[in-house]
Enzyme design. Structure first.
Site, PDB file in Angstrom:
ATOM      1  CG  PHE A  39       3.967  20.585 -87.845  1.00 37.73           C
ATOM      2  CD1 PHE A  39       3.005  21.571 -87.669  1.00 37.73           C
ATOM      3  CD2 PHE A  39       4.174  20.081 -89.118  1.00 37.73           C
ATOM      4  CE1 PHE A  39       2.264  22.039 -88.740  1.00 37.73           C
ATOM      5  CE2 PHE A  39       3.439  20.548 -90.201  1.00 37.73           C
ATOM      6  CZ  PHE A  39       2.484  21.534 -90.011  1.00 37.73           C
ATOM      7  CB  VAL A 107      -0.977  21.978 -96.116  1.00 31.79           C
ATOM      8  CG1 VAL A 107      -1.616  20.797 -95.385  1.00 31.79           C
ATOM      9  CG2 VAL A 107      -0.231  22.885 -95.125  1.00 31.79           C
ATOM     10  CG  HIS A 123      -2.026  15.827 -93.254  1.00 29.81           C
ATOM     11  ND1 HIS A 123      -0.943  15.817 -92.414  1.00 29.81           N
ATOM     12  CD2 HIS A 123      -2.679  14.656 -93.020  1.00 29.81           C
ATOM     13  CE1 HIS A 123      -0.930  14.692 -91.698  1.00 29.81           C
ATOM     14  NE2 HIS A 123      -1.967  13.971 -92.064  1.00 29.81           N
ATOM     15  CB  CYS A 152     -24.195  29.973 -95.662  1.00 29.47           C
ATOM     16  SG  CYS A 152     -22.663  29.349 -94.933  1.00 29.47           S
TER      17      CYS A 152
HETATM   18  P1  OAD Z   1       7.219  16.892 -87.867  1.00 33.02           P
HETATM   19  O1  OAD Z   1       7.650  18.276 -87.500  1.00 33.02           O
HETATM   20  O2  OAD Z   1       6.521  16.084 -86.844  1.00 33.02           O
HETATM   21  O3  OAD Z   1       8.495  16.047 -88.322  1.00 33.02           O
HETATM   22  C1  OAD Z   1       9.429  16.586 -89.247  1.00 33.02           C
HETATM   23  C2  OAD Z   1      10.640  15.676 -89.240  1.00 33.02           C
HETATM   24  O4  OAD Z   1      11.519  16.119 -90.266  1.00 33.02           O
HETATM   25  C3  OAD Z   1      11.415  15.715 -87.938  1.00 33.02           C
HETATM   26  O5  OAD Z   1      11.710  14.388 -87.529  1.00 33.02           O
HETATM   27  C4  OAD Z   1      12.688  16.490 -88.297  1.00 33.02           C
HETATM   28  O6  OAD Z   1      13.827  16.028 -87.609  1.00 33.02           O
HETATM   29  C5  OAD Z   1      12.828  16.186 -89.755  1.00 33.02           C
HETATM   30  N1  OAD Z   1      13.508  17.220 -90.541  1.00 33.02           N
HETATM   31  C6  OAD Z   1      13.533  18.549 -90.352  1.00 33.02           C
HETATM   32  N2  OAD Z   1      14.239  19.161 -91.310  1.00 33.02           N
HETATM   33  C7  OAD Z   1      14.673  18.190 -92.152  1.00 33.02           C
HETATM   34  C8  OAD Z   1      15.450  18.174 -93.344  1.00 33.02           C
HETATM   35  N3  OAD Z   1      15.934  19.295 -93.879  1.00 33.02           N
HETATM   36  N4  OAD Z   1      15.670  16.987 -93.921  1.00 33.02           N
HETATM   37  C9  OAD Z   1      15.202  15.836 -93.390  1.00 33.02           C
HETATM   38  N5  OAD Z   1      14.481  15.790 -92.275  1.00 33.02           N
HETATM   39  C10 OAD Z   1      14.205  16.947 -91.652  1.00 33.02           C
HETATM   40  O7  OAD Z   1       6.385  17.023 -89.225  1.00 33.02           O
HETATM   41  P2  OAD Z   1       5.469  15.894 -89.915  1.00 33.02           P
HETATM   42  O8  OAD Z   1       5.974  14.541 -89.613  1.00 33.02           O
HETATM   43  O9  OAD Z   1       5.281  16.290 -91.320  1.00 33.02           O
HETATM   44  O10 OAD Z   1      -0.565  17.736 -89.604  1.00 33.02           O
HETATM   45  O11 OAD Z   1       4.122  16.127 -89.126  1.00 33.02           O
HETATM   46  C11 OAD Z   1       2.993  15.405 -89.477  1.00 33.02           C
HETATM   47  C12 OAD Z   1       1.772  16.239 -89.284  1.00 33.02           C
HETATM   48  O12 OAD Z   1       1.746  16.791 -87.962  1.00 33.02           O
HETATM   49  C13 OAD Z   1       1.700  17.469 -90.178  1.00 33.02           C
HETATM   50  O13 OAD Z   1       1.239  17.169 -91.478  1.00 33.02           O
HETATM   51  C14 OAD Z   1       0.730  18.334 -89.441  1.00 33.02           C
HETATM   52  C15 OAD Z   1       1.238  18.155 -88.031  1.00 33.02           C
HETATM   53  O14 OAD Z   1       0.295  18.304 -87.038  1.00 33.02           O
HETATM   54  C16 OAD Z   1      -1.670  18.472 -89.574  1.00 33.02           C
HETATM   55  O15 OAD Z   1      -1.646  19.682 -89.370  1.00 33.02           O
HETATM   56  C17 OAD Z   1      -2.906  17.704 -89.822  1.00 33.02           C
END
Ligand code: OAD
Length: 243
Positions: A39, A107, A123, A152
Site C-alpha cells: 500500500f 486480504v 482485515h 434486496c
Molecule cells: P504497507 O504498504 O503500509 O506496508 C508494507 C511494508 O512492507 C512496508 O514497510 C514495506 O517496506 C514492506 N515490504 C514490502 N515488500 C517487502 C518484502 N518483500 N519483505 C518484507 N517487507 C516488505 O502495508 P500494511 O502494513 O500491510 O488496510 O498496511 C496495513 C493496511 O493498510 C492494509 O491491510 C490495508 C491498508 O490500508 C485496509 O485496506 C483496511
C-alpha cells in the site's frame, strides 16, 4: 548495533526453537514477492490513489463506480499470483508446532492457500462478497459483473475492512488472546501505520521481532529487527532449524 545479518538469523532460530507459543503478524510486504503491490511503498496502491476515495464506507455509498473499479483491480491483481516459499515455510512451521497462529492484515487469503490452518484475517477477505445493505453472501462473479444484491438490490462489496469499520471482532479477540500469551511475536512485512493492528506488537510480554524491507526510525521497540525481504529471511531462518 552493528550486529550482522547471520547473527540475527541465529538469534531468531534460537528464540523460535525455545518459544512455547509464537504468533506471526503479517502485512502486505508478506505478499509483494508473490507479485501483489503493497500500500505505502513507491509501487503501492496508496501512491496511485487516495484511500479515502476508495477504501471507506463513504466511497462505497457515494462513489460506487470508483469503489467498484478499485476493488475489481485489486481482485484481478491476484488472478495470476500464488503464495510463495515464505508463506509455505510459515505453514510448515505451524505443522511442526513452531508457531501457533498467523494473524494477517492481508486480504489475499494466501496463508490458507499455502496450508496455514490457524489464520486470523484481521482485515477480512477480498475473495468473498456480501451485500452492504442486508449482508447476504453473493458470488465474486456477481460483484465483478457489477450486479446488485439478488435479495434486496443493495450494493455488493468484498468482505474487507474499510476505513471507518471495525475489525471482525472474533478474529481481533482471538489475536489479542494469542498475543498476550505469546512468548514470541514475529511481525513480517507491515509498515505498522494502521490502527489498531499496529498496537498488537506492544501488547505482548514475549519477545518481539520485526522483519521488514526497511526499519522505520519510529519503530524502535522490537527486541530484534531484521531488515530484508520476507521470503528471503524466512528461507534463511528455516535453514538448519532443528525440528
Ligand atoms: P504497507 O504498504 O503500509 O506496508 C508494507 C511494508 O512492507 C512496508 O514497510 C514495506 O517496506 C514492506 N515490504 C514490502 N515488500 C517487502 C518484502 N518483500 N519483505 C518484507 N517487507 C516488505 O502495508 P500494511 O502494513 O500491510 O488496510 O498496511 C496495513 C493496511 O493498510 C492494509 O491491510 C490495508 C491498508 O490500508 C485496509 O485496506 C483496511
Amino acid at each position: 548495533m552493528g550486529m550482522n545479518q547471520r547473527h540475527r538469523y541465529d538469534i531468531l532460530k534460537e528464540w523460535l526453537n525455545h518459544s512455547k507459543k509464537t504468533v506471526v503478524l503479517t502485512g502486505a510486504g508478506m505478499s509483494t514477492e508473490s507479485g501483489i503491490p503493497d500500500f505505502r511503498s513507491q509501487s503501492g496502491w496508496w501512491k496511485q490513489i487516495d484511500p479515502r476515495t476508495v477504501a471507506t464506507v463513504e466511497a462505497l455509498e457515494q462513489n460506487y463506480s470508483l469503489f467498484h473499479a478499485f476493488y475489481t483491480r485489486r481482485i484481478q491483481a491476484l488472478e495470476n499470483c500464488m503464495p510463495h516459499e515464505g508463506h509455505r515455510i510459515l505453514a510448515d512451521w505451524e505443522r511442526k508446532g513452531l508457531i501457533d497462529c498467523v494473524a494477517t492484515q492481508n486480504v489475499d487469503g494466501f496463508h490458507r492457500v499455502a496450508g496455514s490452518k490457524n489464520v486470523e484475517e484481521l482485515h477480512g477477505s477480498i475473495q468473498t462478497i456480501r451485500c452492504q445493505a442486508c449482508g447476504q453472501s453473493e458470488s465474486l462473479e456477481s460483484f465483478l459483473n457489477k450486479e446488485s444484491c439478488t435479495h434486496c438490490g443493495g450494493k455488493l462489496r468484498p468482505n474487507v475492512v474499510l476505513f471507518g469499520e471495525v475489525l471482525p471482532q472474533d478474529s481481533w479477540q482471538h489475536t489479542i488472546h494469542h498475543i498476550q500469551e505469546a512468548e514470541l511475536v514475529l511481525v513480517i512485512g507491515t509498515s505498522l501505520e494502521v490502527y489498531p493492528v499496529n498496537q498488537l506488537p506492544t501488547m505482548t510480554k514475549g519477545k518481539t521481532v520485526y522483519i521488514n524491507l526497511e526499519i522505520p526510525a519510529n519503530v524502535n521497540y522490537f527486541d530484534l529487527t531484521i531488515e530484508g525481504k520476507a521470503k528471503e529471511v524466512l528461507q534463511q531462518v528455516n535453514e538448519g532449524l532443528d525440528v
